[in-house]
Design a protein around this motif. Structure first.
Motif, short mmCIF file in Angstrom:
data_model
loop_
_atom_site.label_atom_id
_atom_site.label_comp_id
_atom_site.label_asym_id
_atom_site.label_seq_id
_atom_site.Cartn_x
_atom_site.Cartn_y
_atom_site.Cartn_z
N PHE A 233 0.88 -1.39 -0.46
CA PHE A 233 0.16 -0.35 0.31
C PHE A 233 0.79 0.83 0.07
CE2 PHE A 233 -2.43 -3.18 2.35
CZ PHE A 233 -3.87 -3.30 1.74
N LYS A 234 1.07 2.08 -1.29
CA LYS A 234 1.83 3.66 -0.87
C LYS A 234 0.37 4.13 -0.89
CE LYS A 234 4.09 3.45 -4.42
NZ LYS A 234 5.22 3.24 -5.98
N ALA A 235 1.12 4.83 0.36
CA ALA A 235 -0.16 6.78 0.72
C ALA A 235 1.69 7.77 -0.25
CB ALA A 235 -0.56 5.93 2.03
N LYS A 236 1.11 8.70 1.09
CA LYS A 236 1.86 10.31 0.54
C LYS A 236 3.09 9.73 1.82
CE LYS A 236 2.15 14.94 0.97
NZ LYS A 236 0.93 16.82 1.53
N HIS A 237 4.55 9.35 1.73
CA HIS A 237 5.43 9.62 1.84
C HIS A 237 5.25 8.59 3.25
CE1 HIS A 237 6.51 13.52 0.80
NE2 HIS A 237 5.68 14.24 2.18
N LEU A 238 4.52 7.12 2.74
CA LEU A 238 4.64 6.10 2.95
C LEU A 238 4.00 4.24 2.19
CD1 LEU A 238 3.65 5.49 6.52
CD2 LEU A 238 1.41 4.91 5.66
N LEU A 239 4.73 3.51 2.60
CA LEU A 239 4.89 2.43 2.02
C LEU A 239 4.63 1.29 2.84
CD1 LEU A 239 8.02 2.04 -0.13
CD2 LEU A 239 5.75 2.46 -0.82
N PHE A 240 4.18 0.69 2.84
CA PHE A 240 3.20 -0.51 4.11
C PHE A 240 3.53 -1.89 3.38
CE2 PHE A 240 0.81 -3.37 6.36
CZ PHE A 240 0.32 -3.18 7.44
N PHE A 241 4.11 -2.55 3.11
CA PHE A 241 4.04 -4.21 2.61
C PHE A 241 3.69 -5.44 3.84
CE2 PHE A 241 7.57 -1.85 0.96
CZ PHE A 241 8.13 -2.49 0.04
N SER A 242 2.61 -5.76 3.17
CA SER A 242 2.38 -6.74 3.64
C SER A 242 2.26 -8.03 3.45
CB SER A 242 1.08 -6.77 4.92
OG SER A 242 0.21 -7.84 4.68
N ARG A 243 2.29 -9.67 4.03
CA ARG A 243 3.12 -10.66 3.08
C ARG A 243 1.35 -11.07 3.12
NH1 ARG A 243 2.05 -15.29 6.00
NH2 ARG A 243 1.30 -15.10 8.41
N LEU A 244 1.28 -12.14 2.66
CA LEU A 244 -0.69 -12.93 1.82
C LEU A 244 -0.66 -13.82 2.80
CD1 LEU A 244 -0.16 -11.83 -1.59
CD2 LEU A 244 -1.86 -10.28 0.62
N LEU A 245 -1.52 -13.70 3.06
CA LEU A 245 -1.69 -15.55 3.51
C LEU A 245 -1.71 -16.71 2.60
CD1 LEU A 245 -3.90 -15.50 6.30
CD2 LEU A 245 -1.44 -15.33 6.57
N GLU A 246 -1.03 -17.70 2.70
CA GLU A 246 -0.81 -18.67 2.38
C GLU A 246 -2.11 -20.06 1.95
OE1 GLU A 246 2.71 -21.45 2.10
OE2 GLU A 246 4.10 -18.98 1.69
N GLY A 247 -2.67 -20.25 1.05
CA GLY A 247 -3.94 -21.50 0.78
C GLY A 247 -4.79 -20.37 0.41
N ASN A 248 -6.37 -21.75 0.17
CA ASN A 248 -7.07 -21.13 -0.20
C ASN A 248 -8.22 -20.81 0.02
OD1 ASN A 248 -5.70 -21.68 -3.11
ND2 ASN A 248 -6.60 -23.76 -2.75
N TYR A 249 -8.78 -19.21 0.08
CA TYR A 249 -9.55 -19.69 0.99
C TYR A 249 -11.29 -19.67 0.63
CZ TYR A 249 -12.26 -15.45 4.43
OH TYR A 249 -12.28 -15.15 5.13
N PRO A 250 -12.18 -20.34 1.39
CA PRO A 250 -13.19 -21.10 1.33
C PRO A 250 -13.89 -20.15 0.24
CG PRO A 250 -13.55 -20.75 3.74
CD PRO A 250 -11.81 -20.25 3.12
N ASP A 251 -15.06 -20.92 -0.61
CA ASP A 251 -15.78 -20.54 -1.35
C ASP A 251 -16.98 -19.89 -0.48
OD1 ASP A 251 -17.68 -19.75 -2.92
OD2 ASP A 251 -18.45 -21.38 -3.78
N THR A 252 -17.33 -18.57 0.05
CA THR A 252 -17.86 -18.74 1.23
C THR A 252 -19.65 -17.98 0.21
OG1 THR A 252 -17.51 -15.83 0.77
CG2 THR A 252 -16.25 -17.42 2.16
N SER A 253 -19.91 -17.86 -1.23
CA SER A 253 -20.54 -17.67 -1.77
C SER A 253 -22.27 -18.42 -1.75
CB SER A 253 -20.26 -17.43 -3.60
OG SER A 253 -20.32 -18.60 -3.30
N ARG A 254 -21.42 -19.82 -1.12
CA ARG A 254 -22.59 -20.53 -1.16
C ARG A 254 -22.88 -20.41 0.71
NH1 ARG A 254 -20.16 -25.13 1.39
NH2 ARG A 254 -18.34 -24.81 1.23
N LEU A 255 -22.74 -19.42 1.62
CA LEU A 255 -23.38 -19.93 2.29
C LEU A 255 -24.06 -18.69 2.89
CD1 LEU A 255 -19.29 -19.81 4.89
CD2 LEU A 255 -21.48 -21.08 4.85
N ILE A 256 -24.15 -17.97 1.57
CA ILE A 256 -24.55 -17.12 1.80
C ILE A 256 -26.45 -17.21 0.65
CG2 ILE A 256 -25.57 -14.61 1.23
CD1 ILE A 256 -22.13 -14.15 0.96
N PRO A 257 -27.33 -17.36 1.77
CA PRO A 257 -28.92 -17.92 1.63
C PRO A 257 -29.36 -16.60 0.00
CG PRO A 257 -29.24 -17.01 3.33
CD PRO A 257 -27.49 -16.55 3.65
#
Length: 378
Positions: A233-257
């Protein structure tokens, strides 16, 4: 290295990068803040190998001189002591000088501190990110997206992927989803992608929380760069790095009625306050459960019963009650968390039965949704 700097600017930068510094780290140098000065300004870096934050203080801004660099160079200083010292210095300006062996002198007025520094070359390098695909989001929208989803991430490490927020980007739309498997928060927003790239990544909830704290409240654009295992994320005078989580996020679309058997429309504030009152007697047990029942003539009842303490019953008028009669129990905390982030004076709550997840959203707004699983009580 030798420079003089406005203390307020230095304090702010230190506070920002400190959010990435951890006292518990296997790499001792990461308990420090790296500081590099050159003719353009001073750059501070903090990192715990999951999050890295770089804050830049330019020599001058808006025709005001902030830094005067007499000699370029760099040093790594113990974050805890460095931040405490700078906060308590007597004058508005600070002079920092690095001698041989990285001995660092910090002067302000009549106060002088000597700190043992470390070689900045030994500080781990920030990730190098190819900035091919960049999309931009206004700061205030980014903070809202985080606030409306991040509270629902899991705090348990049993399924690490659920400790993050799933960001899906496609067709000029960003969709943020968080769930801890008992509740789910979703928020969509239109963005300018500038390319037909699509992403599906999981950003740690902790990273998003820290990012939100650092970002100023304005509508300037934040540039976002996503790679295979990092987000920047690059904002004014600021850089913010984050690692991403590994793996597949569950398919949540089928949870929503997709269907509903009962629908209520309620005034958000009245409903939140009633749940809050009902939860006063529900707090004692670990369950914190309140019960909702539909009554006659558009009224609903919110109640809670703790055998040892007592019970509370309150009736609320509903703008609309459609469909089957309903009695359902749920966590008061989850409901209050959800109601606090829904913007809009009125909400619609849609149920598909007493034991099925139910959906809460503002009336006439499809960009945000909260889903809660009921609690079995018998």
């Amino acid at each position: 290295m030798k420079f003089t700097i406005q203390r307020d600017n230095l304090v702010q930068s230190i506070q920002d990068v400190m959010k990435a510094v951890s006292s518990r780290t296997t790499i001792p140098i990461l308990t420090g803040i790296k500081m590099i000065a050159n003719e353009e300004g001073v750059t501070l870096t903090g990192s715990d190998s999951d999050i890295s934050i770089e804050s830049y203080i330019p020599v001058e801004e808006e025709d005001q001189q902030i830094v005067d660099v007499q000699q370029s160079g760099g040093v790594v200083l113990q974050a805890k002591f460095f931040s405490e010292i700078v906060k308590k210095l007597p004058l508005d300006t600070v002079e920092i000088e690095v001698m041989g062996q990285y001995q660092t002198v910090i002067r302000s007025g009549k106060a002088e501190f000597n700190l043992n520094g470390l070689d900045p070359a030994e500080y781990p390098h920030l990730p190098t990110i190819e900035e091919e695909n960049v999309f931009k989001v206004p700061t205030d929208l980014l903070k809202t997206l985080i606030r409306q989803t991040v509270f629902a991430v899991s705090t348990s490490e049993t399924r690490p992927i659920l400790t993050g927020v799933n960001w899906k980007v496609e067709h000029d739309e960003l969709n943020c989803i968080a769930t801890d498997s008992h509740r789910l928060a979703m928020r969509k927003a239109k963005i300018e992608l500038g390319s037909d790239a699509s992403y599906n990544v999981v950003i740690p909830g902790k990273s998003l929380n820290e990012l939100s704290k650092i970002l100023d409240d304005n509508n300037e654009l934040v540039e976002i760069v996503i790679t295979e295992n990092q987000v920047l994320f690059k904002a004014k005078h600021l850089l913010f790095f984050s690692r991403l989580l590994e793996g597949n996020y569950p398919d949540t679309s089928r949870l929503i009625p997709t269907e509903k058997k009962t629908e209520l429309e309620l005034v958000t504030k009245d409903f939140l306050q009633a749940i809050d009152r009902a939860s006063l007697l529900a707090r004692e047990g670990r369950n914190n459960v309140v019960k909702l029942s539909t009554l006659e003539a558009g009224t609903i009842e919110v109640s809670s019963n703790s055998p040892e303490i007592g019970k509370v019953v309150e009736e609320i008028q509903s703008g609309k009650v459609e469909g089957e009669e309903l009695k359902i129990s749920f966590s008061a905390k989850y409901m209050m968390d959800a109601l606090k982030v829904l913007e809009g004076p009125e909400i619609s709550v849609q149920f598909t039965g007493a034991m099925r997840p139910f959906v809460i959203r503002p009336v006439n707004d499809d960009t945000i949704l909260q889903l809660i699983l009921p609690v079995r009580t018998y």
